[in-house]
Write a protein that holds these residues in place. Structure first.
Motif, PDB file in Angstrom:
ATOM      1  N   VAL A 395       0.858  -1.172   0.000  1.00 52.38           N
ATOM      2  CA  VAL A 395       0.000   0.000   0.000  1.00 52.38           C
ATOM      3  C   VAL A 395       0.903   1.232   0.000  1.00 52.38           C
ATOM      4  CG1 VAL A 395      -1.758   1.294   1.240  1.00 52.38           C
ATOM      5  CG2 VAL A 395      -1.832  -1.206   1.236  1.00 52.38           C
ATOM      6  N   ILE A 396       0.727   2.069  -1.040  1.00 56.82           N
ATOM      7  CA  ILE A 396       1.623   3.199  -1.235  1.00 56.82           C
ATOM      8  C   ILE A 396       0.838   4.493  -1.096  1.00 56.82           C
ATOM      9  CG2 ILE A 396       3.191   4.329  -2.875  1.00 56.82           C
ATOM     10  CD1 ILE A 396       3.545   1.525  -4.117  1.00 56.82           C
ATOM     11  N   SER A 397       1.363   5.398  -0.301  1.00 49.03           N
ATOM     12  CA  SER A 397       0.720   6.680  -0.068  1.00 49.03           C
ATOM     13  C   SER A 397       1.170   7.690  -1.135  1.00 49.03           C
ATOM     14  CB  SER A 397       1.080   7.201   1.327  1.00 49.03           C
ATOM     15  OG  SER A 397       0.578   8.501   1.514  1.00 49.03           O
ATOM     16  N   ILE A 398       0.213   8.520  -1.594  1.00 51.80           N
ATOM     17  CA  ILE A 398       0.515   9.573  -2.563  1.00 51.80           C
ATOM     18  C   ILE A 398      -0.039  10.886  -2.028  1.00 51.80           C
ATOM     19  CG2 ILE A 398       0.243  10.386  -4.932  1.00 51.80           C
ATOM     20  CD1 ILE A 398      -0.367   7.526  -5.755  1.00 51.80           C
ATOM     21  N   THR A 399       0.840  11.852  -1.803  1.00 51.43           N
ATOM     22  CA  THR A 399       0.404  13.166  -1.327  1.00 51.43           C
ATOM     23  C   THR A 399       0.162  14.097  -2.521  1.00 51.43           C
ATOM     24  OG1 THR A 399       2.644  14.052  -1.174  1.00 51.43           O
ATOM     25  CG2 THR A 399       1.792  12.849   0.745  1.00 51.43           C
ATOM     26  N   ARG A 400      -0.485  15.224  -2.269  1.00 52.64           N
ATOM     27  CA  ARG A 400      -0.702  16.213  -3.327  1.00 52.64           C
ATOM     28  C   ARG A 400       0.635  16.700  -3.882  1.00 52.64           C
ATOM     29  NH1 ARG A 400      -4.537  20.224  -3.812  1.00 52.64           N
ATOM     30  NH2 ARG A 400      -2.864  21.357  -4.848  1.00 52.64           N
TER      31      ARG A 400
END
Length: 709
Positions: A395-400
């Motif tokens: 699970v990979i987080s992507i920020t703005r």
């Protein structure tokens, strides 16, 4: 004399519809005669259903086609709902390409080729696969870019891309072309729109020309600004094959959106607020696969003495046909993949699930998650600051911030398109300013795109980015307005604020070849659709002489003077080309004309000059003509037409107006009486080759060397 193709099908009635044939999504709209406004059609069973669960049918159709294992073909929402490997999307990105163009793209831009979400192969001019000779039992697939609906050509161009799709369960493979998929999509839209109008005709929606006996037969389809003439003709061909047997027209998408702006927004602008020299409006249209820009000038005026109107004139168009939301999804997917994969190898067709998740992540970060397509007005909603995707068990987080960094190269490309459009705009008036920026297309919701536009166009002029139009349906509404205008059934005063003429996306002219290609009896020097690379000095030595200039208002008319190589030659051959890129040309057709043998004493200094004329109308109909001032028959025919204009003997007002414009300087084209109707509606066709060489002397006011090529 003139050389052209078949006549445009006569208007035998039938309804009119505007269709936004988008890379990711489509929509259709009509002008409602009952309410005097545009209505976006609800395409139940084809479009995404509205979120309110009303069951009324949605308006936005995913541009997707699924070949099912039972032999059926599913289209639109039904296709994407399956999330199958057999679902094909984004095929518009390669529709209408020849094999030469496709091979050049694969070589020069492998990243774009690898970003296509399907297994694409290049076919040769005979329809055989060029990149993989082992067919492995695959069904043969090829299509032609010309013709359709009864149109024929001696030299039809084979579409250069084939798509290999694995059919569910059966594990068999089918080969289809982008043109075939486009035809399937347009046919379903026409059928569902027919059903909607039949159901609602009596009580709700009444489209121009539509009745139970004659369904939708006429359409205006949107195309990207940078589409070549061949690609525009390919879209028209697909529409005819889809069942539109009447008039089929195409229009630049961003110009169509400007028409919608003209009708729905400009009418609310007070005339006192309009700049002295007009209000300049820039329409920024970034959709799923393309980015288009139209700059138009809005001026206030009076109609009928008292009625205030707003008139538009298109000044500049520009586009990038390989830049859109699909690229954003793919760039974000590459970013995610690079965080966990050691190999740099990437092919989008092998990561369809990751790209789908990244598309959903993009929508969440841009405030488009769970956005209802039912609204005809764009409501800007702030997005999330962070979201997640799953890839390779992680699970990979992507920020703005990460999202903005990943797509920054695409934002810079979008800014380059804006700069090109502004350069053309400023060439007319260096002091001119943009007074409003209108956003159209789903990808304009991306925050970094809006930030770039606000930086380039800071307040107070323009005050703020205009989001008054629905980003998803503005184009189809503009196309519906154009369809209403073409139908002749809607009073012009209802549409006057939206009346806008499209412009020529690329210059068109004559290719003068320096190689000894003009040999009688050995066939044409170039094939229709052939790419001529002006930079290849050995293979393509020659000169390009423009006749119709870029951004000329359609219908476009132009001419150039040429000196023949021999005053006694039996005919002349004209190679008409479109400048699809700087130094790159595509052959639109080879036209041959017979010449009358004349007394050599008629020619000054032994030179025989003829004027080559070209015309292109809003529907993409193209014609080449020539006029020989020394030919008594030509002069006599010209005098007859001038007399007919003066005596008001030409019944068709449009034809009369065109002839008046052509002959106003007493030095224009000659046509036989049976050819008058082809002045506006005509197509390119290859005539019998007679082989004769021409050399150019001058074009309009610009002098060229009197070199015989």
């Amino acid at each position: 004399m003139s050389s052209s193709g078949q006549r445009q099908s006569s208007d035998g009635g039938g309804g009119w519809v505007g269709i936004d044939l988008g890379t990711s999504n489509c929509s259709a709209a009509v002008w409602d005669l009952n309410e005097s406004r545009c209505r976006v059609i609800r395409l139940k069973g084809l479009a995404r259903p509205p979120l309110d669960g009303s069951g009324a049918g949605g308006k936005i159709v995913p541009s997707a086609v699924l070949f099912d294992s039972d032999g059926s073909i599913k289209v639109g929402n039904e296709a994407v709902a399956r999330e199958s490997a057999s679902t094909l999307t984004s095929f518009k990105r390669v529709v209408g390409l020849t094999s030469t163009q496709a091979a050049e793209i694969e070589k020069s831009d492998p990243q774009f080729w690898d970003s296509l979400p399907f297994d694409a192969s290049i076919v040769d001019s005979k329809g055989a696969e060029a990149t993989n000779n082992d067919q492995n039992g695959k069904e043969h697939a090829s299509d032609t870019l010309g013709g359709g609906g009864g149109d024929t050509s001696l030299h039809e161009v084979v579409e250069g891309v084939a798509i290999n799709v694995s059919v569910d369960v059966s594990s068999s493979t089918r080969r289809v072309t982008p043109l075939e998929l486009t035809t399937i999509l347009l046919r379903r839209i026409r059928e569902h729109a027919d059903g909607y109008l039949l159901k609602n005709k009596r009580h709700k929606t009444r489209a121009p020309g539509f009745d139970e006996a004659k369904s939708l037969q006429n359409c205006v389809v949107g195309v990207p600004a940078n589409y070549t003439h061949a690609q525009r003709m390919a879209v028209r061909s697909a529409a005819r094959k889809a069942g539109f047997g009447g008039r089929v027209a195409v229009m630049t998408e961003s110009t169509a959106a400007a028409m919608a702006y003209g009708l729905f927004v400009s009418a609310k602008v007070s005339h006192s607020s309009t700049a002295k020299n007009g209000k300049n409006v820039l329409v920024f249209d970034m959709g799923g696969g393309t980015t288009d820009i139209t700059i138009a000038t809005m001026t206030a005026g009076k109609h009928g003495g008292e009625t205030e109107t707003v008139e538009f004139h298109v000044v500049s168009t520009e586009g990038d046909r390989y830049l859109g939301g699909d690229n954003v999804d793919e760039h974000l997917a590459r970013y995610v993949h690079s965080k966990i994969a050691s190999s740099s190898t990437w092919k989008a067709s092998e990561h369809s699930d990751l790209i789908r998740q990244c598309r959903e992540a993009k929508e969440a970060l841009c405030g488009r998650e769970n956005k209802d397509d039912d609204s005809d007005v764009d409501n800007d909603t702030p997005g999330l600051n962070e979201t997640t995707v799953s890839h390779a068990g992680m699970v990979i987080s992507i920020t703005r911030r990460q999202f903005d960094d990943a797509i920054q190269p695409l934002v810079e490309r979008a800014e380059l398109v804006v700069d090109k459009a502004l350069a053309t705009f400023k060439s007319h008036d260096k002091m001119a300013a943009i007074h409003e920026v209108v956003l159209v297309g789903g990808s304009t919701h991306i925050p970094s795109i809006r930030t770039m536009l606000r930086r380039k166009f800071p307040p107070p002029t323009p005050p703020e980015l205009c989001t008054s139009l629905s980003a998803e349906t503005a184009v189809s509404q503009g196309l519906a307005i154009q369809a209403a205008l073409l139908s002749g059934e809607v009073p012009l005063w209802e549409l006057r604020n939206a009346m806008m003429l499209d412009v020529l996306p690329h210059s068109i002219g004559v290719w003068i070849d320096a190689n000894d290609r003009y040999k009688p009896g050995e066939g044409a020097p170039f094939q229709k659709g052939e790419i001529i690379d002006g930079g290849e000095s050995d293979k393509y030595r020659g000169h390009y002489v423009p006749v119709l200039v870029k951004d000329a208002t359609l219908p476009a008319l132009g001419n150039a003077m040429f000196t023949l190589a021999d005053i006694n030659q039996p005919g002349l051959t004209v190679v008409a080309v479109e400048e699809i890129a700087p130094g790159m040309y595509q052959c639109m057709g080879v036209f041959d004309f017979l010449l009358h043998r004349l007394d050599p004493q008629k020619f000054h200094e032994g030179l025989r000059q003829v004027k080559i004329g070209m015309s292109l109308d809003e529907s993409g109909q193209f014609q080449v003509s020539f006029y020989d001032e020394k030919d008594p028959e030509h002069r006599a025919k010209k005098r007859r037409y001038l007399e007919q204009i003066e005596n008001d003997e030409l019944p068709d007002e449009t034809v009369k107006r065109e002839l008046a414009q052509l002959y106003e300087n007493e030095e224009e084209y000659v046509r036989s009486s049976t050819e008058i109707g082809l002045i506006i509606f005509c197509v390119v066709v290859f005539a019998l080759y007679i082989g004769a060489k021409i050399a150019f002397h001058e074009v309009d006011l610009e002098q060229y060397s009197n070199e015989e090529l």
